[in-house]
Write a protein that holds these residues in place. Structure first.
Motif, short mmCIF file in Angstrom:
data_model
loop_
_atom_site.label_atom_id
_atom_site.label_comp_id
_atom_site.label_asym_id
_atom_site.label_seq_id
_atom_site.Cartn_x
_atom_site.Cartn_y
_atom_site.Cartn_z
N ALA A 4 25.93 33.54 33.11
CA ALA A 4 26.96 32.58 32.72
C ALA A 4 27.44 32.82 31.30
CB ALA A 4 26.42 31.16 32.87
N ALA A 5 26.51 33.16 30.40
CA ALA A 5 26.90 33.34 29.01
C ALA A 5 27.62 34.66 28.80
CB ALA A 5 25.67 33.27 28.12
N GLY A 6 27.35 35.66 29.61
CA GLY A 6 27.92 36.98 29.38
C GLY A 6 27.23 37.65 28.20
N GLY A 7 27.42 38.98 28.10
CA GLY A 7 26.77 39.71 27.03
C GLY A 7 27.69 39.90 25.84
N PRO A 8 27.20 40.66 24.84
CA PRO A 8 27.98 40.85 23.62
C PRO A 8 29.26 41.64 23.84
CG PRO A 8 25.99 42.19 23.61
CD PRO A 8 25.87 41.25 24.76
N PRO A 56 46.85 35.35 25.15
CA PRO A 56 47.16 35.17 26.58
C PRO A 56 47.13 33.71 27.00
CG PRO A 56 44.92 35.96 26.32
CD PRO A 56 45.52 35.95 24.95
N GLU A 57 48.01 33.38 27.96
CA GLU A 57 47.95 32.06 28.57
C GLU A 57 46.76 31.98 29.52
OE1 GLU A 57 51.52 30.78 30.39
OE2 GLU A 57 52.77 31.19 28.64
N VAL A 58 46.47 33.10 30.16
CA VAL A 58 45.32 33.19 31.06
C VAL A 58 44.57 34.48 30.73
CG1 VAL A 58 44.54 33.36 33.44
CG2 VAL A 58 46.55 31.97 32.88
N LEU A 59 43.27 34.40 30.70
CA LEU A 59 42.45 35.59 30.49
C LEU A 59 41.24 35.50 31.41
CD1 LEU A 59 41.73 38.18 29.04
CD2 LEU A 59 40.68 36.84 27.21
N GLU A 60 41.27 36.32 32.47
CA GLU A 60 40.15 36.34 33.41
C GLU A 60 39.42 37.66 33.25
OE1 GLU A 60 39.49 33.73 34.86
OE2 GLU A 60 41.35 32.61 35.08
N LEU A 61 38.13 37.59 33.03
CA LEU A 61 37.34 38.79 32.76
C LEU A 61 36.10 38.78 33.64
CD1 LEU A 61 36.86 41.29 30.98
CD2 LEU A 61 35.77 39.78 29.31
N ARG A 62 35.87 39.89 34.33
CA ARG A 62 34.70 39.98 35.21
C ARG A 62 33.92 41.24 34.90
NH1 ARG A 62 36.64 41.10 40.64
NH2 ARG A 62 37.20 38.91 40.88
N ASN A 63 32.62 41.07 34.72
CA ASN A 63 31.74 42.22 34.55
C ASN A 63 31.35 42.73 35.93
OD1 ASN A 63 29.68 44.03 34.08
ND2 ASN A 63 28.60 42.74 32.60
N GLU A 64 31.83 43.93 36.28
CA GLU A 64 31.57 44.50 37.60
C GLU A 64 30.50 45.58 37.57
OE1 GLU A 64 35.58 45.78 38.72
OE2 GLU A 64 35.85 43.87 39.78
N SER A 65 29.73 45.60 36.49
CA SER A 65 28.74 46.66 36.34
C SER A 65 27.70 46.63 37.45
CB SER A 65 28.04 46.53 34.98
OG SER A 65 29.00 46.45 33.95
N GLY A 66 27.47 45.44 38.01
CA GLY A 66 26.46 45.32 39.05
C GLY A 66 26.73 46.18 40.27
N GLY A 67 27.99 46.58 40.47
CA GLY A 67 28.35 47.40 41.63
C GLY A 67 28.19 48.89 41.39
N HIS A 68 27.63 49.25 40.23
CA HIS A 68 27.53 50.67 39.90
C HIS A 68 26.08 51.05 39.64
CE1 HIS A 68 31.93 51.19 39.40
NE2 HIS A 68 31.86 49.92 39.14
N ALA A 69 25.84 52.35 39.56
CA ALA A 69 24.47 52.85 39.37
C ALA A 69 24.09 52.79 37.91
CB ALA A 69 24.36 54.27 39.89
#
Lengths: 214, 137
Positions: B27-31, B46-59
């Motif tokens: 929930a907190a996200g990393g640095p 930005p009016e909207v800023l959506e950011l997703r860490n997708e690292s979990g899908g990689h090796a």
């Protein structure tokens, strides 16, 4: 489907109507970066660009590569760009201008050029695969594809050339178009069909549209 | 106008809630994620800023911050080509892209474009995983 045994690296573009005039203006210009003009310590690759962070590992591995490997890499670039690009066989480029010129010739050699992680047959990255699939959807088969995983110098060189930090990269008629996101956007909004038409390439999706309208 | 603004706000909140719920594990996200968010806020307002860490899908090791997807919605993008918009994002994140971030999927839209389809897309599967690939973008 791609013919067996056909080399994807040096795909032959469809030169309908002869050679098209070279574009005089490019949206992208090669970005200058520090380059060693004299040969460095034994095993040091002059073309390597210093960089911090995680990539230092890759650069270190690159720097430890043999001189013959570096020469082979340059020859590989030069071969793709056609004879005469390199002044002498095996001589490393001594200036950043030389490298930019080689890459410029490389991206202009074919109508459609892509730089991937992996090959069109075996992409090693989801975004590179997406680029391959989009081109396949449009029936584009005669395009040049370069696997940057085989060549650390090319991998960094093309990023500097386009001033674009990631792979894959797509070039149409020698002009940098963008990466996976932008190509996908062009595919979705119809721009890619139009751009291919300008190159004399008829997208396979045009036929599908006609069928849909019947 | 007030109604439209309220609706927009609700859509934005709903979207953000969904994204937040999806990443409940971190929930907190990393640095790196925090830096990306802060730099884009500062550079593009930005009016909207959506950011997703997708690292979990990689090796890559659990908890890594190497693969991201971002949607930036800003009036700054009016009249800009996709290439120009992406370059703005790259410039704001040049440190991260030169360092820990291997892949950054970008959706750069004007507010009007975002309202047509206000969602953060899904990236294609990795296909990678070789040691040769790991460690560099």
């Amino acid at each position: 489907m791609r013919l067996p045994g056909k080399a994807h690296r040096y795909g032959v573009s469809d030169m309908i109507g002869g050679i098209e005039p070279v574009l005089s203006n490019h949206e992208t210009h090669p970005r200058a970066y520090p380059m060693r003009t004299s040969s460095g310590p034994a095993g040091h690759q002059g073309l390597c660009k210093p960089s911090g962070g995680r990539r230092s590992g890759d650069q270190r591995a690159g720097m430890s590569a043999s001189l013959s490997r570096a020469a082979a890499a340059l020859l590989r670039w030069g071969r793709g760009a056609g004879g005469g690009v390199l002044p002498r066989a095996g001589v490393r480029a001594a200036s950043s201008g030389g490298q930019a010129e080689q890459l410029d010739a490389l991206v202009k050699k074919d109508k459609v050029v892509v730089f991937l992680k992996g090959t069109p047959e075996q992409p090693q990255c989801g975004f590179s695969n997406a680029v391959v699939q989009i081109l396949r959807l449009h029936g584009v088969r005669d395009y040049a594809a370069y696997n940057v995983l085989e060549d650390p110098e090319l991998r960094q060189g093309i990023k500097d050339y386009s001033n674009w930090p990631t792979i894959p990269q797509v070039y149409l008629n020698g002009e940098f178009v963008g990466g996976c996101d932008i190509l996908l956007q062009m595919h979705q909004n119809g721009d890619l069909v139009e751009e291919l038409k300008k190159l004399g390439i008829r997208s396979a999706l045009i036929d599908e549209k006609d069928q849909d309208s019947k | 106008m007030l109604s439209a603004r309220l609706a927009r706000c609700m859509v934005s909140m709903a979207t953000r809630a969904c994204v937040s719920r999806g990443s409940a594990g971190s929930a907190a996200g990393g640095p790196v994620e925090a830096a990306i968010r802060a730099k884009l806020e500062q550079a593009l307002s930005p009016e909207v800023l959506e950011l997703r860490n997708e690292s979990g899908g990689h090796a890559v090791p659990a908890g890594s911050e190497t693969h991201f997807r971002v949607a930036v919605v800003s009036s700054r993008f009016e009249g800009m080509s996709p290439l120009q918009r992406h370059r703005l994002v790259h410039e704001a994140l040049s440190e991260e892209l030169a360092g820990p971030v291997h892949a950054l999927a970008i959706q750069a839209k004007t507010p009007a474009q975002w309202r047509e389809n206000p969602q953060l897309d899904i990236s294609p599967p990795c296909l990678g995983g070789s040691k040769k690939t790991r460690g560099t973008s």
